[in-house]
Design a protein around this motif. Structure first.
Motif, PDB file in Angstrom:
ATOM      1  N   LEU A  24     -10.556   9.229  -5.037  1.00 19.56           N
ATOM      2  CA  LEU A  24      -9.682   8.669  -4.008  1.00 19.56           C
ATOM      3  C   LEU A  24      -8.488   9.591  -3.774  1.00 19.56           C
ATOM      4  CD1 LEU A  24      -9.542   4.870  -4.892  1.00 19.56           C
ATOM      5  CD2 LEU A  24     -11.121   6.073  -3.367  1.00 19.56           C
ATOM      6  N   LYS A  25      -8.070   9.654  -2.527  1.00 20.50           N
ATOM      7  CA  LYS A  25      -6.878  10.427  -2.163  1.00 20.50           C
ATOM      8  C   LYS A  25      -5.885   9.501  -1.491  1.00 20.50           C
ATOM      9  CE  LYS A  25      -9.700  14.568  -1.316  1.00 20.50           C
ATOM     10  NZ  LYS A  25     -10.993  13.890  -1.605  1.00 20.50           N
ATOM     11  N   PHE A  26      -4.603   9.818  -1.649  1.00 23.91           N
ATOM     12  CA  PHE A  26      -3.560   8.977  -1.077  1.00 23.91           C
ATOM     13  C   PHE A  26      -2.581   9.823  -0.286  1.00 23.91           C
ATOM     14  CE2 PHE A  26      -5.153   6.736  -4.766  1.00 23.91           C
ATOM     15  CZ  PHE A  26      -5.356   5.460  -4.261  1.00 23.91           C
ATOM     16  N   SER A  27      -2.296   9.363   0.915  1.00 24.94           N
ATOM     17  CA  SER A  27      -1.320  10.005   1.780  1.00 24.94           C
ATOM     18  C   SER A  27      -0.195   9.003   2.026  1.00 24.94           C
ATOM     19  CB  SER A  27      -1.987  10.408   3.100  1.00 24.94           C
ATOM     20  OG  SER A  27      -1.032  10.867   4.029  1.00 24.94           O
ATOM     21  N   THR A  28       1.039   9.445   1.914  1.00 23.85           N
ATOM     22  CA  THR A  28       2.166   8.540   2.103  1.00 23.85           C
ATOM     23  C   THR A  28       2.973   8.920   3.339  1.00 23.85           C
ATOM     24  OG1 THR A  28       3.555   9.878   0.640  1.00 23.85           O
ATOM     25  CG2 THR A  28       2.352   8.054  -0.356  1.00 23.85           C
ATOM     26  N   VAL A  29       3.405   7.904   4.045  1.00 27.13           N
ATOM     27  CA  VAL A  29       4.259   8.086   5.223  1.00 27.13           C
ATOM     28  C   VAL A  29       5.435   7.130   5.062  1.00 27.13           C
ATOM     29  CG1 VAL A  29       4.420   7.995   7.728  1.00 27.13           C
ATOM     30  CG2 VAL A  29       2.259   8.655   6.642  1.00 27.13           C
ATOM     31  N   GLN A  30       6.568   7.679   4.632  1.00 30.76           N
ATOM     32  CA  GLN A  30       7.740   6.844   4.394  1.00 30.76           C
ATOM     33  C   GLN A  30       8.274   6.323   5.713  1.00 30.76           C
ATOM     34  OE1 GLN A  30       8.853   5.986   1.368  1.00 30.76           O
ATOM     35  NE2 GLN A  30      10.346   4.615   2.306  1.00 30.76           N
ATOM     36  N   GLY A  31       8.611   5.032   5.726  1.00 30.81           N
ATOM     37  CA  GLY A  31       9.143   4.430   6.938  1.00 30.81           C
ATOM     38  C   GLY A  31      10.033   3.258   6.618  1.00 30.81           C
ATOM     39  N   ASN A  74       7.425   1.120   3.292  1.00 27.32           N
ATOM     40  CA  ASN A  74       8.206   1.228   2.062  1.00 27.32           C
ATOM     41  C   ASN A  74       7.278   1.640   0.925  1.00 27.32           C
ATOM     42  OD1 ASN A  74       9.918   1.035  -0.090  1.00 27.32           O
ATOM     43  ND2 ASN A  74      10.511  -1.094   0.255  1.00 27.32           N
ATOM     44  N   THR A  75       7.024   2.935   0.814  1.00 26.51           N
ATOM     45  CA  THR A  75       6.071   3.440  -0.172  1.00 26.51           C
ATOM     46  C   THR A  75       6.616   3.436  -1.591  1.00 26.51           C
ATOM     47  OG1 THR A  75       6.792   5.725   0.186  1.00 26.51           O
ATOM     48  CG2 THR A  75       5.003   4.907   1.572  1.00 26.51           C
ATOM     49  N   ARG A  76       7.900   3.111  -1.749  1.00 25.09           N
ATOM     50  CA  ARG A  76       8.491   3.080  -3.099  1.00 25.09           C
ATOM     51  C   ARG A  76       8.345   1.702  -3.743  1.00 25.09           C
ATOM     52  NH1 ARG A  76      12.244   5.908   0.036  1.00 25.09           N
ATOM     53  NH2 ARG A  76      12.442   8.121  -0.510  1.00 25.09           N
ATOM     54  N   ARG A  77       8.000   0.739  -2.939  1.00 26.10           N
ATOM     55  CA  ARG A  77       7.909  -0.625  -3.461  1.00 26.10           C
ATOM     56  C   ARG A  77       6.561  -0.824  -4.158  1.00 26.10           C
ATOM     57  NH1 ARG A  77       9.017  -6.305  -0.174  1.00 26.10           N
ATOM     58  NH2 ARG A  77       8.636  -7.683  -1.962  1.00 26.10           N
ATOM     59  N   ALA A  78       6.590  -1.423  -5.347  1.00 24.96           N
ATOM     60  CA  ALA A  78       5.368  -1.656  -6.107  1.00 24.96           C
ATOM     61  C   ALA A  78       4.554  -2.790  -5.484  1.00 24.96           C
ATOM     62  CB  ALA A  78       5.709  -1.995  -7.552  1.00 24.96           C
ATOM     63  N   PHE A  79       3.244  -2.634  -5.509  1.00 23.91           N
ATOM     64  CA  PHE A  79       2.360  -3.707  -5.061  1.00 23.91           C
ATOM     65  C   PHE A  79       0.998  -3.523  -5.721  1.00 23.91           C
ATOM     66  CE2 PHE A  79       1.548  -0.331  -1.979  1.00 23.91           C
ATOM     67  CZ  PHE A  79       0.162  -0.328  -1.862  1.00 23.91           C
TER      68      PHE A  79
END
Length: 452
Positions: free
Chosen positions: A196-203, A224-229
């Motif tokens: 698996l690959k992950f791409s992040t787009v902060q917004g 909000n890519t910093r928030r845990a889920f």
């Protein structure tokens, strides 16, 4: 006393004058795109019939057709078989100069959380390898999906569905319901899903949004890519998770998998054959829970090793008759998740009538959820005299609500066939559901007052 009253009411049915208008009394339904058919199987008489030749999007009641099709040509006790072999020479010292090969062929139940007897797949392979005297594998664990053709996404499945477990696609190798739990931001997956690959787009925003394109192994996390889920998603390549699990089980059993080059792989040593639960158990599970992955697997079981198109052609062949007119019918999958599916109430009702008269009648009727008791029908007709007596498959998606099934007698035998398919309704879904409940209670001349 209540059962006796109900049987009397069912033997003499009087439809009130109010039901001669469109049978469902709910503001906001499109009466031109809503089908209703209720038929007395004992008398061969229609009680209510409206728009039964209108082609409509059926949603998950399609599973009732898939299940009927399989029971028409296969025994309920048949199973999927997944053989595992050691391919290559095994030396006296326990070295396999070759690969351990899993020959996957579309079983949708391996390591399923929803069926008994499906767990321990990887451990069983490791135990079989030990019994065969294998202590080292110079090659690799190979998941061979060549026996399963056409693992494409059915036409009409929406991009928004493919991310989620209910939109998991059927592959040759299916593992753990083709779903996994993602923990963010650690990116840990349960079960392990390599590649698996992950791409992040902060917004902006308080939450993160996850998306994935069909066929891609890249998950894009935006917002909000910093928030845990933590959430569950569909696996893009289940074979990779299966291979990782088998490799780990071998290692845990003390069998090292080198992953290197091997010699001639001509010798073949059978190790293990994994058997799924019986088809009847799989069908019951998928009908009660409305499982799309298992429904697609059972469709493909109509033509083992064949394509989806061949399975659908076989299904059309099964129901080809003057009684079951194919006019207006177009099915492209086995689950009903496709927006391209079209069914008429005449065809669906015809399938139900045919199955009620078949040798598989008892088994087939037993697949359906019971009103007020289980599955997607557990909140339907609760605390009414029809609780437990109505057995229907439900279907729902945006702008679609459908029900199809039977009224049963005390012995669980179908006495009446019922089909409801509503498209493009503007009322609340609960209002439509209530209208259908009211209609059933009126037609069968029972109400809560009978309990007294």
């Amino acid at each position: 006393m209540l059962r006796s009253l109900l049987l009397v009411a069912l033997s003499v049915i009087i439809v009130s004058p109010a039901l001669r208008a469109f049978p469902l009394e709910a503001a906001g339904i499109d009466t031109a795109r809503t089908s209703v058919w209720i038929h007395d199987l004992r008398l061969g008489a229609d009680l209510v019939r409206a728009n039964i030749d209108c082609p409509l999007v059926p949603a998950s009641v399609t599973k009732a057709v898939t299940s009927a099709s399989l029971l028409s040509i296969a025994d309920e006790n048949e199973r999927f078989a997944t053989p595992v072999v050691a391919l290559g020479e095994i030396s006296a010292g326990g070295v396999l100069d070759g690969d351990i090969v899993v020959r996957a062929s579309g079983d949708p139940t391996i390591e399923s959380a929803f069926l008994e007897g499906t767990r321990g797949f990887a451990d069983s392979i490791a135990s079989a390898a030990l019994r065969a005297g294998i202590r080292e594998v110079r090659g690799s664990v190979v998941i061979d999906e060549s026996g399963f053709q056409d693992a494409t996404t059915p036409p009409g499945w929406m991009d928004e569905d493919l991310l989620w477990p209910y939109g998991a696609r059927l592959h040759g190798a299916n593992y753990s319901d083709n779903r996994f739990q993602l923990r963010w931001p650690s990116r840990a997956t349960v079960p392990e899903v390599p590649g698996l690959k992950f791409s992040t787009v902060q917004g902006r925003g308080r939450r993160a949004k996850v998306t994935r394109k069909d066929g891609s192994e890249t998950f894009t996390v935006s917002g909000n890519t910093r928030r845990a889920f933590s959430d569950s998603y569909a696996m893009p390549r289940p074979a990779k998770a299966m291979r990782a699990a088998v490799t780990k089980a071998l290692a845990d059993a003390g069998i090292e998998v080198k992953g290197g080059k091997t010699g001639k792989l001509e010798a073949e040593h059978p190790l293990y054959v994994h058997l799924s639960p019986p088809f009847g158990e799989i069908l019951r599970s998928l009908m009660v829970r409305s499982d799309n992955l298992m429904a697609e697997g059972m469709l493909r079981a109509l033509v083992p090793g064949g394509t989806r198109a061949e399975a659908l052609a076989e299904q059309r062949k099964i129901w080809a008759s003057e009684v079951l007119s194919p006019h207006g019918v177009s099915l492209v999958d086995g689950s009903g998740l496709s927006r391209s599916d079209r069914l008429t109430a005449r065809f669906l009702g015809g399938v139900l009538r045919s199955m009620a008269a078949s040798d598989a009648s008892e088994v087939y009727a037993g697949l359906f959820p019971r009103a007020g008791i289980d599955g997607t029908l557990r909140n339907f007709l609760v605390e009414t005299p029809l609780e437990g007596r109505v057995a229907m498959k439900t279907g729902s998606m945006r702008g679609v609500q459908s029900y199809a099934g039977y009224l049963l007698d005390d012995e669980g035998r179908p006495t009446h066939m019922m089909v409801f398919i509503a498209n493009d309704f503007r009322c609340a879904r609960a209002g439509l559901k209530n209208a259908i409940q009211d209609l059933l209670l009126k037609i069968f001349s029972v109400s809560l007052q009978n309990e007294n």
